[in-house]
Scaffold this active site. Structure first.
Site, mmCIF file in Angstrom:
data_model
loop_
_atom_site.group_PDB
_atom_site.id
_atom_site.type_symbol
_atom_site.label_atom_id
_atom_site.label_comp_id
_atom_site.label_asym_id
_atom_site.label_seq_id
_atom_site.Cartn_x
_atom_site.Cartn_y
_atom_site.Cartn_z
ATOM 1 N N SER A 155 0.831 -1.209 0.000
ATOM 2 C CA SER A 155 0.000 0.000 0.000
ATOM 3 C C SER A 155 0.860 1.252 0.000
ATOM 4 C CB SER A 155 -0.896 0.012 1.245
ATOM 5 O OG SER A 155 -1.528 1.267 1.408
ATOM 6 N N TYR A 205 -2.589 -0.181 9.947
ATOM 7 C CA TYR A 205 -2.768 -0.751 8.614
ATOM 8 C C TYR A 205 -1.475 -0.617 7.812
ATOM 9 C CZ TYR A 205 -4.150 -1.073 3.712
ATOM 10 O OH TYR A 205 -4.215 -1.406 2.380
#
Length: 340
Positions: free
Chosen positions: A131, A156
């Site tokens: 990501s 995350y």
């Protein structure tokens, strides 16, 4: 792609990106096994409808949670996968602040279970979702894979950085070719309801107020779904190999002496948040009711992908611009939710 039939495992097959990857692989004549736990992080019906769009010929679906070690082991024992495209994860920056253990189960334990499956099956290439959030506090733009990613601002992001580290260790120890893809704000038809493009479209159509973070002074490298999928498919064929001349002191952290690589996958042209909202307003013919507010925890000011390494490796550049992408998103949304 090779002309011979290959067997792929696609994790997160009911997800936004996963379902489209399955369709693309099948269109190229491959066999695909898709897995997903179909959790209720967002609308389960949307996930099921995505699965219905996937052609059934040469495709099989297994509802499976990657955090279950025994289930993943059985899957790899029963199938002979050539390639694995690992897209399953607990997504969302803000949700990771509220529910951290969900991220440990899916993004850490789940990633390890898939890596172990790849090790036992000796797959040809393991491609997985990282990501853009790994860049964290980095303020230098555009983001390059040679940049430091040691300061994440959400759990995350930390789990995605961990996935890269875990994958490198398996590449080094077991000679498994692994490639991580740092996705930048993916949007388009069948998108995730927890992401801004979907939320803005839904709320503007419903006459609801939309929250505009950092008073609209934010930038995102919005990347259309078709461009993301094309990049993934091309990367599968770019299998990293060992580089005996690579050194930690002088080499890029995106490569290694192990068969390991990391790429940014984004549009490469960040859009101001207010311009993105204006594009949706223009397509809908409705002006949004806006609530301007401060930056939220876990958010970053700007994302901007340097994609030259990806282009050099695959020859692919994104093709879909903002106007076309937003038009397709809005058209799908109205059709799917039967809005005139």
């Amino acid at each position: 792609m090779s002309t011979t039939t290959e067997k792929y495992l696609v994790t997160g097959a009911a997800g936004f990106i996963g379902a489209e990857v399955c369709k693309k692989l099948l269109a190229k004549g491959n066999q695909v096994v898709g897995i997903d736990n179909i959790n209720d992080y967002y609308d389960v019906n949307l996930k099921k409808e995505r699965l219905k769009q996937i052609p059934t010929e040469n495709f099989s679906f297994v509802q499976l949670d990657i955090s279950s070690r025994s289930d993943v082991e059985k899957l790899f024992q029963s199938e002979n996968f050539d390639f694995v495209i690992h897209l399953a994860a607990q997504a969302g920056v803000r949700y990771s602040i509220e529910n951290p253990h969900a991220y440990a189960d899916s993004n850490l334990l789940g990633h390890l279970n898939i890596l172990e499956g790849c090790r036992s099956a000796r797959v040809k290439h393991f491609v997985y979702a990282s990501s853009s959030s790994v860049y964290g506090l980095n303020e230098k733009t555009p983001f390059e894979t040679s940049d430091s990613v040691d300061h994440p601002v959400s759990l995350y992001a930390a789990t995605k950085k961990s996935n890269e580290l875990m994958s490198h260790s398996y590449s080094h120890l077991y000679n498994i070719p692994t490639t991580g893809l740092r996705f930048f704000t993916v949007y388009g038809p069948w998108g995730r309801p927890d992401m801004a493009p979907f939320i803005f479209t839904k709320k503007i159509l419903g006459g609801q107020v939309i929250d505009v973070n950092n008073n609209g002074d934010m930038w995102r490298d919005f990347t259309y779904i078709d461009d993301i999928v094309e990049g993934i498919i091309r990367v599968v064929d770019v299998i990293p190999s060992r580089d005996k001349d690579w050194k930690v002191e002088s080499g890029s952290p995106a490569t290694s002496s192990a068969p390991y690589a990391v790429y940014n996958i984004g549009h490469g042209s960040p859009v101001n948040l207010m311009d993105f909202i204006k594009a949706i307003e223009s397509e809908l013919g409705i002006e949004a009711n806006k609530n301007f507010r401060e930056m939220q925890p876990g958010d970053v000011y700007k994302t901007y992908a340097d994609t030259k390494d990806l282009f050099e490796a695959t020859g692919y550049k994104p093709k879909v611009g903002l106007t076309e992408g937003v038009k397709n998103l809005v058209s799908w949304y109205k059709d799917f939710y039967d809005i005139d």
